[in-house]
Scaffold this motif. Structure first.
Motif, PDB file in Angstrom:
ATOM      1  N   GLN A  51      46.022  -9.221  63.026  1.00 24.94           N
ATOM      2  CA  GLN A  51      45.819 -10.179  64.114  1.00 24.94           C
ATOM      3  C   GLN A  51      46.610 -11.446  63.803  1.00 24.94           C
ATOM      4  N   ASP A  52      47.384 -11.898  64.783  1.00 19.26           N
ATOM      5  CA  ASP A  52      48.193 -13.113  64.609  1.00 19.26           C
ATOM      6  C   ASP A  52      49.051 -13.030  63.345  1.00 19.26           C
ATOM      7  N   ASN A  53      49.604 -11.849  63.116  1.00 24.02           N
ATOM      8  CA  ASN A  53      50.476 -11.598  61.967  1.00 24.02           C
ATOM      9  C   ASN A  53      49.746 -11.760  60.633  1.00 24.02           C
ATOM     10  N   LYS A  54      48.428 -11.537  60.645  1.00 21.48           N
ATOM     11  CA  LYS A  54      47.618 -11.602  59.432  1.00 21.48           C
ATOM     12  C   LYS A  54      46.865 -10.284  59.266  1.00 21.48           C
ATOM     13  N   ILE A  55      46.829  -9.791  58.039  1.00 24.86           N
ATOM     14  CA  ILE A  55      46.107  -8.555  57.741  1.00 24.86           C
ATOM     15  C   ILE A  55      44.635  -8.891  57.530  1.00 24.86           C
ATOM     16  N   ILE A  56      43.768  -8.260  58.319  1.00 22.34           N
ATOM     17  CA  ILE A  56      42.342  -8.574  58.300  1.00 22.34           C
ATOM     18  C   ILE A  56      41.593  -7.523  57.486  1.00 22.34           C
ATOM     19  N   ILE A  57      40.885  -7.983  56.465  1.00 19.25           N
ATOM     20  CA  ILE A  57      40.105  -7.089  55.609  1.00 19.25           C
ATOM     21  C   ILE A  57      38.660  -7.568  55.579  1.00 19.25           C
ATOM     22  N   ASP A  58      37.740  -6.660  55.916  1.00 21.23           N
ATOM     23  CA  ASP A  58      36.314  -6.977  55.806  1.00 21.23           C
ATOM     24  C   ASP A  58      35.865  -6.571  54.407  1.00 21.23           C
ATOM     25  N   ILE A  59      35.896  -7.518  53.510  1.00 20.70           N
ATOM     26  CA  ILE A  59      35.650  -7.240  52.100  1.00 20.70           C
ATOM     27  C   ILE A  59      34.203  -6.857  51.827  1.00 20.70           C
ATOM     28  N   TRP A  60      33.331  -6.994  52.835  1.00 24.98           N
ATOM     29  CA  TRP A  60      31.929  -6.599  52.678  1.00 24.98           C
ATOM     30  C   TRP A  60      31.645  -5.243  53.305  1.00 24.98           C
ATOM     31  N   LYS A  61      32.700  -4.498  53.586  1.00 30.55           N
ATOM     32  CA  LYS A  61      32.563  -3.106  53.999  1.00 30.55           C
ATOM     33  C   LYS A  61      33.031  -2.209  52.857  1.00 30.55           C
ATOM     34  N   TYR A  62      32.249  -1.187  52.580  1.00 31.85           N
ATOM     35  CA  TYR A  62      32.573  -0.286  51.475  1.00 31.85           C
ATOM     36  C   TYR A  62      33.963   0.320  51.637  1.00 31.85           C
ATOM     37  N   LYS A  63      34.281   0.773  52.838  1.00 34.15           N
ATOM     38  CA  LYS A  63      35.542   1.479  53.044  1.00 34.15           C
ATOM     39  C   LYS A  63      36.741   0.552  52.870  1.00 34.15           C
ATOM     40  N   ASP A  64      36.620  -0.710  53.259  1.00 34.63           N
ATOM     41  CA  ASP A  64      37.738  -1.642  53.096  1.00 34.63           C
ATOM     42  C   ASP A  64      38.015  -1.909  51.615  1.00 34.63           C
ATOM     43  N   ARG A  65      36.954  -2.068  50.831  1.00 36.69           N
ATOM     44  CA  ARG A  65      37.173  -2.246  49.390  1.00 36.69           C
ATOM     45  C   ARG A  65      37.782  -0.982  48.782  1.00 36.69           C
ATOM     46  N   LEU A  66      37.290   0.173  49.230  1.00 33.88           N
ATOM     47  CA  LEU A  66      37.819   1.430  48.710  1.00 33.88           C
ATOM     48  C   LEU A  66      39.306   1.565  49.032  1.00 33.88           C
ATOM     49  N   GLN A  67      39.690   1.114  50.210  1.00 36.68           N
ATOM     50  CA  GLN A  67      41.101   1.146  50.592  1.00 36.68           C
ATOM     51  C   GLN A  67      41.948   0.321  49.622  1.00 36.68           C
ATOM     52  N   ILE A  68      41.433  -0.828  49.213  1.00 36.17           N
ATOM     53  CA  ILE A  68      42.166  -1.673  48.268  1.00 36.17           C
ATOM     54  C   ILE A  68      42.310  -0.964  46.925  1.00 36.17           C
ATOM     55  N   TYR A  69      41.222  -0.355  46.458  1.00 36.84           N
ATOM     56  CA  TYR A  69      41.306   0.383  45.196  1.00 36.84           C
ATOM     57  C   TYR A  69      42.386   1.459  45.269  1.00 36.84           C
ATOM     58  N   LYS A  70      42.427   2.169  46.385  1.00 36.21           N
ATOM     59  CA  LYS A  70      43.399   3.260  46.492  1.00 36.21           C
ATOM     60  C   LYS A  70      44.822   2.717  46.579  1.00 36.21           C
ATOM     61  N   ILE A  71      44.997   1.567  47.201  1.00 36.15           N
ATOM     62  CA  ILE A  71      46.317   0.931  47.231  1.00 36.15           C
ATOM     63  C   ILE A  71      46.772   0.599  45.813  1.00 36.15           C
ATOM     64  N   LEU A  72      45.882  -0.002  45.021  1.00 33.08           N
ATOM     65  CA  LEU A  72      46.236  -0.377  43.649  1.00 33.08           C
ATOM     66  C   LEU A  72      46.524   0.853  42.792  1.00 33.08           C
ATOM     67  N   ILE A  73      45.715   1.905  42.966  1.00 32.16           N
ATOM     68  CA  ILE A  73      45.948   3.143  42.221  1.00 32.16           C
ATOM     69  C   ILE A  73      47.302   3.737  42.608  1.00 32.16           C
ATOM     70  N   ARG A  74      47.547   3.842  43.897  1.00 27.25           N
ATOM     71  CA  ARG A  74      48.774   4.489  44.367  1.00 27.25           C
ATOM     72  C   ARG A  74      50.021   3.722  43.935  1.00 27.25           C
ATOM     73  N   GLU A  75      49.964   2.397  44.008  1.00 25.59           N
ATOM     74  CA  GLU A  75      51.137   1.592  43.689  1.00 25.59           C
ATOM     75  C   GLU A  75      51.418   1.524  42.188  1.00 25.59           C
ATOM     76  N   SER A  76      50.412   1.786  41.370  1.00 26.93           N
ATOM     77  CA  SER A  76      50.610   1.684  39.915  1.00 26.93           C
ATOM     78  C   SER A  76      50.724   3.038  39.227  1.00 26.93           C
ATOM     79  N   ASN A  77      50.519   4.124  39.948  1.00 25.08           N
ATOM     80  CA  ASN A  77      50.523   5.455  39.334  1.00 25.08           C
ATOM     81  C   ASN A  77      51.792   5.752  38.542  1.00 25.08           C
ATOM     82  N   LYS A  78      52.929   5.291  39.034  1.00 23.15           N
ATOM     83  CA  LYS A  78      54.202   5.670  38.411  1.00 23.15           C
ATOM     84  C   LYS A  78      54.324   5.191  36.967  1.00 23.15           C
TER      85      LYS A  78
END
Length: 356
Positions: A51-78
């Motif tokens: 929204q308005d060129n900003k990425i919106i994350i609801d940090i108090w939702k389980y799935k949004d936090r899980l998405q962040i974990y998976k981003i960090l795992i995926r980006e660092s796997n190499k």
């Protein structure tokens, strides 16, 4: 060298009767060891709304936090391909699997109303802002994530990140790089150091089509644990009041467990997928109540009872020695890789093998 090791080793072994049986296997296999709903997300920042060129994350939702974990795992796997098959050697798995364990065991619920943010098998839910564990995890995850952005590790994020921030307990949390940097510069630096180390790695060889980086696993794990401890240290005084909503037994277990993790961190405990999943088998499958004290509840399995007994005794010894137990242990672990190996062996014997 050895006197520094003998003291903590003797304290551990003299207080526990450890069976010589093999480490028992996990009670769950396959996908059950992953956090709930892991397969429903792909670890792509584009999944979050903009929204308005900003990425919106609801940090108090389980799935949004899980998405962040998976981003960090995926980006660092190499950087960790040589430490485990199928990306199981990533040192961030320990934090990720523990997050799923906290959710699945009901530790993100509202303490005064356990139906609020309760784990449900079909739909990912919320994380109560009144959950002490939810508060600890907030800092572990958000600062790891924001430090990854600040360091340039996550190069594909060009838009501003906005964490939705409820008014309740607003002063307890930081919701942006600027806020977290201003309030907790040392913790941000500790997390940033982890990513800067990974960014400094060079390709050592190519196996098939896969580049292998010259990552030293002990160094990467050390930086991971250093950042984790800095983030937990933020939460201990901050969420002590929130934990008053929980039972005294659960509150005591929480801080005993976190102390035991300090012992693990000093020994450079392996936070890979397999070792972390095995370690977490003993984590109690539900929040503890005051009726569970002083007798271990009958609905806990032998691994859960072993872990609860071990972390309680570790805490008691540390209190009786005025904190010297942890201090001496850390000094012993700093002696050499051999003492760290022996430290991990002791930890495995105490926390992973049930007393017999």
């Amino acid at each position: 060298m050895w006197p520094a090791l003998v003291i903590p080793t003797f304290l551990f072994l003299s207080c526990f009767s450890v069976g010589s049986a093999q480490i028992p296997g996990s009670v769950t296999d396959g996908n059950d060891r992953y956090p709930p709903f892991w397969d429903q997300i792909n670890g792509d920042i584009a999944e979050f709304p903009v929204q308005d060129n900003k990425i919106i994350i609801d940090i108090w939702k389980y799935k949004d936090r899980l998405q962040i974990y998976k981003i960090l795992i995926r980006e660092s796997n190499k950087y960790f391909v040589q430490f485990g098959k199928n990306d199981t050697g990533n040192v961030l798995w320990g934090l990720t699997l523990f997050y799923g364990k906290l959710y699945k065991t009901g530790r993100f619920v509202k303490p005064s109303n356990s139906s609020v943010c309760a784990y449900e098998g079909e739909f990912p839910g919320c994380i109560s802002i009144d959950s002490g564990w939810g508060g600890f995890n907030f800092y572990v995850l958000t600062i790891y994530f924001l430090a990854a952005i600040e360091s340039g590790f996550l190069r594909n994020i060009s838009q501003e990140i906005v964490f939705l921030s409820p008014e309740e307990h607003r002063s307890y949390f930081c919701y942006s790089i600027e806020e977290c940097r201003a309030s907790f510069p040392q913790a941000m630096d500790a997390a940033k150091k982890f990513y800067q180390y990974l960014q400094s790695r060079k390709i050592l060889s190519i196996v098939g089509d896969t580049p292998v980086y010259n990552t030293d696993k002990d160094t990467a794990i050390l930086y991971m644990w250093d950042a984790h401890q800095a983030l937990i240290d933020i939460g201990k005084p901050m969420f002590n009041d929130i934990f008053q909503y929980s039972s005294a037994t659960e509150r005591d277990f929480t801080f005993n467990f976190l102390l035991a993790i300090e012992f693990c961190a000093a020994a450079i405990y392996r936070s890979f997928f397999e070792s972390s999943a095995e370690f977490l088998v003993g984590f109690p499958h539900r929040p503890l109540t005051d009726e569970d004290d002083p007798i271990l509840p009958s609905d806990l399995n032998i691994r859960e009872k072993a872990l609860m007994s071990s972390v309680t005794l570790i805490s008691n010894i540390n209190q009786m020695t005025g904190g010297s137990f942890l201090t001496v242990w850390k000094k012993a672990m700093n002696v050499s890789k051999i003492t760290q190996f022996l430290g991990r062996l002791i930890i495995n014997n105490l926390l992973l093998i049930p007393n017999t």
